[in-house]
Design a protein around this motif. Structure first.
Motif, PDB file in Angstrom:
ATOM      1  N   ARG A 130      70.335  15.762 139.696  1.00 51.21           N
ATOM      2  CA  ARG A 130      70.343  17.165 139.281  1.00 51.21           C
ATOM      3  C   ARG A 130      70.211  17.265 137.763  1.00 51.21           C
ATOM      4  N   THR A 131      70.979  16.453 137.048  1.00 53.37           N
ATOM      5  CA  THR A 131      70.955  16.470 135.583  1.00 53.37           C
ATOM      6  C   THR A 131      69.575  16.114 135.059  1.00 53.37           C
ATOM      7  N   HIS A 132      68.963  15.074 135.619  1.00 58.57           N
ATOM      8  CA  HIS A 132      67.638  14.646 135.157  1.00 58.57           C
ATOM      9  C   HIS A 132      66.560  15.690 135.459  1.00 58.57           C
ATOM     10  N   LEU A 133      66.636  16.271 136.636  1.00 52.92           N
ATOM     11  CA  LEU A 133      65.647  17.291 136.984  1.00 52.92           C
ATOM     12  C   LEU A 133      65.813  18.548 136.139  1.00 52.92           C
ATOM     13  N   ARG A 134      67.051  18.978 135.917  1.00 52.51           N
ATOM     14  CA  ARG A 134      67.278  20.147 135.057  1.00 52.51           C
ATOM     15  C   ARG A 134      66.745  19.879 133.656  1.00 52.51           C
ATOM     16  N   ARG A 135      66.981  18.675 133.155  1.00 50.16           N
ATOM     17  CA  ARG A 135      66.492  18.309 131.816  1.00 50.16           C
ATOM     18  C   ARG A 135      64.965  18.336 131.779  1.00 50.16           C
ATOM     19  N   ALA A 136      64.336  17.786 132.801  1.00 49.23           N
ATOM     20  CA  ALA A 136      62.869  17.794 132.878  1.00 49.23           C
ATOM     21  C   ALA A 136      62.347  19.227 132.873  1.00 49.23           C
TER      22      ALA A 136
ATOM     23  N   ASP B 172      57.160  24.534 133.474  1.00 51.07           N
ATOM     24  CA  ASP B 172      56.063  24.743 134.416  1.00 51.07           C
ATOM     25  C   ASP B 172      55.703  23.477 135.191  1.00 51.07           C
ATOM     26  N   TYR B 173      56.526  22.444 135.102  1.00 48.81           N
ATOM     27  CA  TYR B 173      56.292  21.183 135.798  1.00 48.81           C
ATOM     28  C   TYR B 173      56.646  21.382 137.273  1.00 48.81           C
ATOM     29  N   ALA B 174      55.653  21.798 138.046  1.00 53.49           N
ATOM     30  CA  ALA B 174      55.878  22.219 139.427  1.00 53.49           C
ATOM     31  C   ALA B 174      56.427  21.104 140.308  1.00 53.49           C
ATOM     32  N   ALA B 175      55.997  19.872 140.095  1.00 57.16           N
ATOM     33  CA  ALA B 175      56.486  18.766 140.930  1.00 57.16           C
ATOM     34  C   ALA B 175      57.992  18.559 140.721  1.00 57.16           C
ATOM     35  N   ALA B 176      58.459  18.650 139.485  1.00 57.68           N
ATOM     36  CA  ALA B 176      59.892  18.515 139.207  1.00 57.68           C
ATOM     37  C   ALA B 176      60.652  19.698 139.794  1.00 57.68           C
ATOM     38  N   ARG B 177      60.072  20.875 139.703  1.00 58.43           N
ATOM     39  CA  ARG B 177      60.721  22.063 140.263  1.00 58.43           C
ATOM     40  C   ARG B 177      60.829  21.938 141.776  1.00 58.43           C
ATOM     41  N   TYR B 178      59.797  21.394 142.405  1.00 56.40           N
ATOM     42  CA  TYR B 178      59.821  21.174 143.850  1.00 56.40           C
ATOM     43  C   TYR B 178      60.928  20.177 144.215  1.00 56.40           C
ATOM     44  N   LYS B 179      61.032  19.098 143.471  1.00 59.81           N
ATOM     45  CA  LYS B 179      62.092  18.111 143.733  1.00 59.81           C
ATOM     46  C   LYS B 179      63.476  18.733 143.532  1.00 59.81           C
TER      47      LYS B 179
ATOM     48  N   GLU C 136      63.417  28.428 143.520  1.00 60.31           N
ATOM     49  CA  GLU C 136      62.725  27.309 142.880  1.00 60.31           C
ATOM     50  C   GLU C 136      61.387  27.016 143.563  1.00 60.31           C
ATOM     51  N   LEU C 137      61.353  27.115 144.881  1.00 58.06           N
ATOM     52  CA  LEU C 137      60.108  26.869 145.611  1.00 58.06           C
ATOM     53  C   LEU C 137      59.060  27.927 145.291  1.00 58.06           C
ATOM     54  N   LYS C 138      59.485  29.176 145.167  1.00 57.04           N
ATOM     55  CA  LYS C 138      58.538  30.233 144.788  1.00 57.04           C
ATOM     56  C   LYS C 138      57.879  29.897 143.452  1.00 57.04           C
ATOM     57  N   ARG C 139      58.688  29.480 142.511  1.00 56.66           N
ATOM     58  CA  ARG C 139      58.144  29.161 141.187  1.00 56.66           C
ATOM     59  C   ARG C 139      57.242  27.940 141.259  1.00 56.66           C
ATOM     60  N   ALA C 140      57.636  26.911 142.021  1.00 54.30           N
ATOM     61  CA  ALA C 140      56.806  25.709 142.148  1.00 54.30           C
ATOM     62  C   ALA C 140      55.443  26.051 142.752  1.00 54.30           C
ATOM     63  N   VAL C 141      55.444  26.871 143.804  1.00 51.96           N
ATOM     64  CA  VAL C 141      54.187  27.254 144.450  1.00 51.96           C
ATOM     65  C   VAL C 141      53.352  28.125 143.522  1.00 51.96           C
TER      66      VAL C 141
END
Length: 104
Positions: free
Chosen positions: A4-10, A16-23, A40-45
């Motif tokens: 969670r910490t790493h993904l939030r930081r990314a 706009d890094y959709a792959a990280a947002r999807y994860k 989060e999925l809405k934003r990733a898509v």
């Protein structure tokens, strides 16, 4: 917690890094927070309409929450942006049929 910490930081570095947002959406869904996952999925898509898995997960999560109608407009936008994407067209048509939303 580390994921969670790493993904939030990314996402702070590259929102706009959709792959990280999807994860990240997968992570929060796995923790049981479906409303946050849908957000989060809405934003990733939106950021990357080519993410078919994110689109499928969005539909499934919205359906589970009884909020499938909330994603109709986004799916229509994906079809407008990717008119050659048969999967996106099928997804949009299926959701429109299920929600009674008719034609775009």
């Amino acid at each position: 917690a580390a994921a969670r910490t790493h993904l939030r930081r990314a996402l702070e570095i590259a929102p706009d890094y959709a792959a990280a947002r999807y994860k990240y959406a997968e992570l929060v869904a796995g923790e049981g927070d479906l409303p946050a996952a849908v957000t989060e999925l809405k934003r990733a898509v939106h950021d990357n309409p080519a993410l078919a898995d994110a689109r499928q997960d969005l539909i499934a999560a919205a359906r589970r929450l009884g909020r499938l109608g909330d994603v109709v407009g986004l799916l229509d936008e994906v079809v407008r942006r990717r008119p050659y994407d048969d999967g996106a067209r099928r997804d949009s048509a299926a959701v429109r049929a299920e929600t009674g939303s008719g034609q775009p």
